[in-house]
Scaffold this motif. Structure first.
Motif, PDB file in Angstrom:
ATOM      1  N   LEU A   1      15.692  -5.948  -1.028  1.00 22.06           N
ATOM      2  CA  LEU A   1      14.729  -6.671  -1.838  1.00 22.06           C
ATOM      3  C   LEU A   1      14.186  -5.754  -2.930  1.00 22.06           C
ATOM      4  N   GLU A   2      13.928  -6.340  -4.065  1.00 21.37           N
ATOM      5  CA  GLU A   2      13.231  -5.646  -5.141  1.00 21.37           C
ATOM      6  C   GLU A   2      11.855  -6.287  -5.241  1.00 21.37           C
ATOM      7  N   LEU A   3      10.822  -5.476  -5.003  1.00 16.71           N
ATOM      8  CA  LEU A   3       9.453  -5.952  -5.100  1.00 16.71           C
ATOM      9  C   LEU A   3       8.901  -5.495  -6.440  1.00 16.71           C
ATOM     10  N   ARG A   4       8.683  -6.424  -7.351  1.00 17.46           N
ATOM     11  CA  ARG A   4       8.103  -6.094  -8.649  1.00 17.46           C
ATOM     12  C   ARG A   4       6.590  -6.134  -8.489  1.00 17.46           C
ATOM     13  N   VAL A   5       5.943  -5.011  -8.797  1.00 16.73           N
ATOM     14  CA  VAL A   5       4.524  -4.850  -8.466  1.00 16.73           C
ATOM     15  C   VAL A   5       3.709  -4.363  -9.660  1.00 16.73           C
ATOM     16  N   LYS A   6       2.391  -4.494  -9.533  1.00 11.93           N
ATOM     17  CA  LYS A   6       1.473  -3.902 -10.503  1.00 11.93           C
ATOM     18  C   LYS A   6       0.218  -3.458  -9.770  1.00 11.93           C
ATOM     19  N   ALA A   7      -0.390  -2.403 -10.301  1.00 13.89           N
ATOM     20  CA  ALA A   7      -1.645  -1.886  -9.744  1.00 13.89           C
ATOM     21  C   ALA A   7      -2.562  -1.509 -10.880  1.00 13.89           C
ATOM     22  N   ARG A   8      -3.835  -1.681 -10.675  1.00  8.89           N
ATOM     23  CA  ARG A   8      -4.806  -1.256 -11.676  1.00  8.89           C
ATOM     24  C   ARG A   8      -5.302   0.135 -11.332  1.00  8.89           C
TER      25      ARG A   8
ATOM     26  N   ALA B   1       0.860  -1.179   0.000  1.00 10.49           N
ATOM     27  CA  ALA B   1       0.000   0.000   0.000  1.00 10.49           C
ATOM     28  C   ALA B   1       0.895   1.228   0.000  1.00 10.49           C
ATOM     29  N   TRP B   2       0.624   2.126  -0.954  1.00  6.13           N
ATOM     30  CA  TRP B   2       1.417   3.359  -1.058  1.00  6.13           C
ATOM     31  C   TRP B   2       0.616   4.417  -1.798  1.00  6.13           C
ATOM     32  N   ASP B   3       0.611   5.604  -1.284  1.00  4.20           N
ATOM     33  CA  ASP B   3       0.018   6.761  -1.943  1.00  4.20           C
ATOM     34  C   ASP B   3      -1.453   6.524  -2.299  1.00  4.20           C
ATOM     35  N   GLY B   4      -2.184   5.866  -1.408  1.00  5.08           N
ATOM     36  CA  GLY B   4      -3.604   5.629  -1.619  1.00  5.08           C
ATOM     37  C   GLY B   4      -3.935   4.504  -2.585  1.00  5.08           C
ATOM     38  N   ARG B   5      -2.941   3.728  -2.993  1.00  2.00           N
ATOM     39  CA  ARG B   5      -3.147   2.626  -3.933  1.00  2.00           C
ATOM     40  C   ARG B   5      -2.603   1.335  -3.347  1.00  2.00           C
ATOM     41  N   GLU B   6      -3.125   0.226  -3.847  1.00  2.00           N
ATOM     42  CA  GLU B   6      -2.600  -1.082  -3.469  1.00  2.00           C
ATOM     43  C   GLU B   6      -2.006  -1.751  -4.695  1.00  2.00           C
ATOM     44  N   PHE B   7      -0.845  -2.352  -4.501  1.00  2.00           N
ATOM     45  CA  PHE B   7      -0.107  -3.014  -5.566  1.00  2.00           C
ATOM     46  C   PHE B   7       0.003  -4.496  -5.259  1.00  2.00           C
ATOM     47  N   ASP B   8      -0.255  -5.337  -6.241  1.00  2.00           N
ATOM     48  CA  ASP B   8       0.004  -6.771  -6.116  1.00  2.00           C
ATOM     49  C   ASP B   8       1.499  -6.997  -6.317  1.00  2.00           C
ATOM     50  N   ILE B   9       2.092  -7.849  -5.499  1.00  2.00           N
ATOM     51  CA  ILE B   9       3.508  -8.189  -5.653  1.00  2.00           C
ATOM     52  C   ILE B   9       3.599  -9.348  -6.640  1.00  2.00           C
TER      53      ILE B   9
END
Length: 105
Positions: free
Chosen positions: A97-104, A77-85
């Protein structure tokens, strides 16, 4: 890992299940710890058309200090959005760690 570049506070979320007053199962995303400092590295965005709707998707990477408790089953969760890892990649020898993420959008 250069601490000066870790300029974003993110929260790592885990899926938790509970029971409502009617005995049904409820699922919520709850923080696993205090917020952590991260570096945001945006990736390519894209749009796709499915089910008569257009979906925008944002991809990127968060770089954080080493932790052993984060998996792709978590969210960020960041800046009001949620990202799937999508993937968790070790940097160096437990340096970060590098967390590769995506958000819609």
């Amino acid at each position: 890992m250069d601490a000066g570049k870790l300029d974003r506070l993110i929260t790592i979320l885990a899926l938790t299940t509970g029971q409502d007053e009617y005995g049904g199962v409820t699922e919520t995303w709850t923080p696993i710890d205090d917020p952590v400092w991260a570096r945001w590295m945006p990736g390519a965005g894209s749009e796709r058309f499915a089910a008569a709707s257009t979906y925008a998707e944002t991809q990127g990477r968060f770089l954080i200090r080493w932790r052993s408790d984060i998996t792709p089953q978590h969210r960020v969760a960041w800046d009001g959005r949620e990202f799937d890892i999508l993937d968790v990649v070790e940097i160096g020898r437990r340096e970060g760690l590098e967390l590769r993420v995506k958000a819609r959008a």
